[in-house]
Design a protein around this motif. Structure first.
Motif, PDB file in Angstrom:
ATOM      1  N   ARG A  87      37.605 -36.940 -61.625  1.00 28.54           N
ATOM      2  CA  ARG A  87      36.764 -37.886 -62.374  1.00 28.54           C
ATOM      3  C   ARG A  87      37.358 -38.195 -63.744  1.00 28.54           C
ATOM      4  O   ARG A  87      37.349 -39.330 -64.191  1.00 28.54           O
ATOM      5  CB  ARG A  87      35.354 -37.332 -62.533  1.00 28.54           C
ATOM      6  CG  ARG A  87      34.581 -37.288 -61.249  1.00 28.54           C
ATOM      7  CD  ARG A  87      33.199 -36.671 -61.443  1.00 28.54           C
ATOM      8  NE  ARG A  87      32.568 -36.436 -60.173  1.00 28.54           N
ATOM      9  CZ  ARG A  87      31.609 -37.203 -59.680  1.00 28.54           C
ATOM     10  NH1 ARG A  87      31.173 -38.219 -60.360  1.00 28.54           N
ATOM     11  NH2 ARG A  87      31.086 -36.933 -58.496  1.00 28.54           N
ATOM     12  N   GLN A  88      37.896 -37.177 -64.408  1.00 28.81           N
ATOM     13  CA  GLN A  88      38.503 -37.391 -65.732  1.00 28.81           C
ATOM     14  C   GLN A  88      39.741 -38.270 -65.634  1.00 28.81           C
ATOM     15  O   GLN A  88      39.939 -39.162 -66.451  1.00 28.81           O
ATOM     16  CB  GLN A  88      38.865 -36.041 -66.367  1.00 28.81           C
ATOM     17  CG  GLN A  88      37.681 -35.293 -66.916  1.00 28.81           C
ATOM     18  CD  GLN A  88      36.981 -36.090 -68.010  1.00 28.81           C
ATOM     19  OE1 GLN A  88      35.940 -36.678 -67.774  1.00 28.81           O
ATOM     20  NE2 GLN A  88      37.566 -36.114 -69.182  1.00 28.81           N
ATOM     21  N   ARG A  89      40.588 -38.000 -64.652  1.00 28.55           N
ATOM     22  CA  ARG A  89      41.794 -38.820 -64.468  1.00 28.55           C
ATOM     23  C   ARG A  89      41.411 -40.261 -64.164  1.00 28.55           C
ATOM     24  O   ARG A  89      42.002 -41.198 -64.691  1.00 28.55           O
ATOM     25  CB  ARG A  89      42.650 -38.249 -63.343  1.00 28.55           C
ATOM     26  CG  ARG A  89      43.348 -36.965 -63.702  1.00 28.55           C
ATOM     27  CD  ARG A  89      44.390 -36.589 -62.661  1.00 28.55           C
ATOM     28  NE  ARG A  89      43.913 -36.608 -61.286  1.00 28.55           N
ATOM     29  CZ  ARG A  89      43.382 -35.584 -60.642  1.00 28.55           C
ATOM     30  NH1 ARG A  89      43.226 -34.428 -61.265  1.00 28.55           N
ATOM     31  NH2 ARG A  89      43.004 -35.705 -59.390  1.00 28.55           N
ATOM     32  N   LEU A  90      40.416 -40.428 -63.307  1.00 30.29           N
ATOM     33  CA  LEU A  90      39.968 -41.768 -62.937  1.00 30.29           C
ATOM     34  C   LEU A  90      39.395 -42.502 -64.143  1.00 30.29           C
ATOM     35  O   LEU A  90      39.666 -43.695 -64.330  1.00 30.29           O
ATOM     36  CB  LEU A  90      38.924 -41.667 -61.826  1.00 30.29           C
ATOM     37  CG  LEU A  90      38.628 -42.929 -61.048  1.00 30.29           C
ATOM     38  CD1 LEU A  90      39.885 -43.479 -60.411  1.00 30.29           C
ATOM     39  CD2 LEU A  90      37.601 -42.646 -59.975  1.00 30.29           C
ATOM     40  N   LEU A  91      38.648 -41.807 -64.963  1.00 31.77           N
ATOM     41  CA  LEU A  91      38.078 -42.422 -66.163  1.00 31.77           C
ATOM     42  C   LEU A  91      39.183 -42.899 -67.104  1.00 31.77           C
ATOM     43  O   LEU A  91      39.113 -43.995 -67.660  1.00 31.77           O
ATOM     44  CB  LEU A  91      37.145 -41.445 -66.876  1.00 31.77           C
ATOM     45  CG  LEU A  91      36.452 -41.983 -68.125  1.00 31.77           C
ATOM     46  CD1 LEU A  91      35.576 -43.183 -67.784  1.00 31.77           C
ATOM     47  CD2 LEU A  91      35.635 -40.888 -68.787  1.00 31.77           C
ATOM     48  N   VAL A  95      39.716 -46.815 -68.238  1.00 31.68           N
ATOM     49  CA  VAL A  95      39.759 -47.256 -69.636  1.00 31.68           C
ATOM     50  C   VAL A  95      41.064 -48.002 -69.902  1.00 31.68           C
ATOM     51  O   VAL A  95      41.073 -49.069 -70.524  1.00 31.68           O
ATOM     52  CB  VAL A  95      39.579 -46.055 -70.598  1.00 31.68           C
ATOM     53  CG1 VAL A  95      39.903 -46.443 -72.024  1.00 31.68           C
ATOM     54  CG2 VAL A  95      38.163 -45.519 -70.495  1.00 31.68           C
ATOM     55  N   ALA A  96      42.181 -47.463 -69.418  1.00 33.95           N
ATOM     56  CA  ALA A  96      43.478 -48.121 -69.615  1.00 33.95           C
ATOM     57  C   ALA A  96      43.503 -49.501 -68.948  1.00 33.95           C
ATOM     58  O   ALA A  96      44.019 -50.471 -69.522  1.00 33.95           O
ATOM     59  CB  ALA A  96      44.600 -47.251 -69.072  1.00 33.95           C
ATOM     60  N   ALA A  97      42.928 -49.611 -67.757  1.00 35.57           N
ATOM     61  CA  ALA A  97      42.917 -50.894 -67.044  1.00 35.57           C
ATOM     62  C   ALA A  97      42.073 -51.929 -67.787  1.00 35.57           C
ATOM     63  O   ALA A  97      42.476 -53.083 -67.931  1.00 35.57           O
ATOM     64  CB  ALA A  97      42.385 -50.697 -65.628  1.00 35.57           C
ATOM     65  N   VAL A  98      40.906 -51.513 -68.266  1.00 41.74           N
ATOM     66  CA  VAL A  98      40.043 -52.440 -69.010  1.00 41.74           C
ATOM     67  C   VAL A  98      40.743 -52.896 -70.294  1.00 41.74           C
ATOM     68  O   VAL A  98      40.724 -54.084 -70.637  1.00 41.74           O
ATOM     69  CB  VAL A  98      38.672 -51.799 -69.309  1.00 41.74           C
ATOM     70  CG1 VAL A  98      37.890 -52.615 -70.319  1.00 41.74           C
ATOM     71  CG2 VAL A  98      37.876 -51.651 -68.015  1.00 41.74           C
ATOM     72  N   LEU A  99      41.383 -51.967 -70.999  1.00 38.54           N
ATOM     73  CA  LEU A  99      42.106 -52.340 -72.223  1.00 38.54           C
ATOM     74  C   LEU A  99      43.256 -53.294 -71.917  1.00 38.54           C
ATOM     75  O   LEU A  99      43.496 -54.245 -72.676  1.00 38.54           O
ATOM     76  CB  LEU A  99      42.624 -51.091 -72.936  1.00 38.54           C
ATOM     77  CG  LEU A  99      41.568 -50.219 -73.595  1.00 38.54           C
ATOM     78  CD1 LEU A  99      42.202 -48.946 -74.160  1.00 38.54           C
ATOM     79  CD2 LEU A  99      40.825 -50.974 -74.679  1.00 38.54           C
TER      80      LEU A  99
END
Length: 113
Positions: A87-91, A95-99
Motif C-alpha cells: 500500500r505504501q509503495r502504491l501510494l 502521488v508521483a503519477a498525479v504530480l
C-alpha cells in the motif's frame, strides 16, 4: 532474487523499453506527416492551435481510462497483497503519477497562454 526472476524482470523491462521507443517513433511520424500535410511547421502549429480543445478532450478521456485501469489494478493488488508495504509503495507511485500529470497539464497551459 533467483536467476529466473532476474530474466523475467529483464524481459519485461526490455518489452517496456521497446513499447516506449515504438510510441516515440509513432509520435515523430505523426508530427512529420502533419507538418508535411499542413505545408510547414507554421501551418502545423496553426492547425494544432485551432484544435486545442479536441486535444484537451482526448487527454481527459485518456486520463479517465488510465484512472479506471489503475483502480482495477489497485483492487487486485490489495486483494493479493493485503500487507501495508504494498500500500505504501502504491501510494508513492500514485502521488508521483498525479504530480507528473499536473506538471504536464500546467506546461500545456503555460505554452497556450
Amino acid at each position: 532474487m533467483s536467476w529466473v526472476a532476474v530474466r523475467r524482470y529483464s524481459a519485461r523491462a526490455l518489452l517496456a523499453l521497446l513499447v516506449l521507443v515504438l510510441v516515440l517513433i509513432a509520435a515523430a511520424v505523426v508530427n512529420l506527416v502533419g507538418i508535411r500535410m499542413a505545408g510547414g511547421i507554421d501551418g502545423w502549429r496553426q492547425w494544432m492551435d485551432a484544435h486545442a480543445g479536441w486535444f484537451l478532450v482526448w487527454r481527459l478521456l485518456l486520463y479517465a481510462v488510465t484512472v479506471y485501469g489503475w483502480l482495477w489494478m489497485r483492487r487486485r493488488l490489495h486483494a493479493r497483497e493485503p500487507e501495508g508495504g504494498a500500500r505504501q509503495r502504491l501510494l508513492r507511485v500514485e502521488v508521483a503519477a498525479v504530480l507528473a500529470v499536473v506538471a504536464l497539464e500546467v506546461s500545456q497551459f503555460m505554452q497556450a497562454g
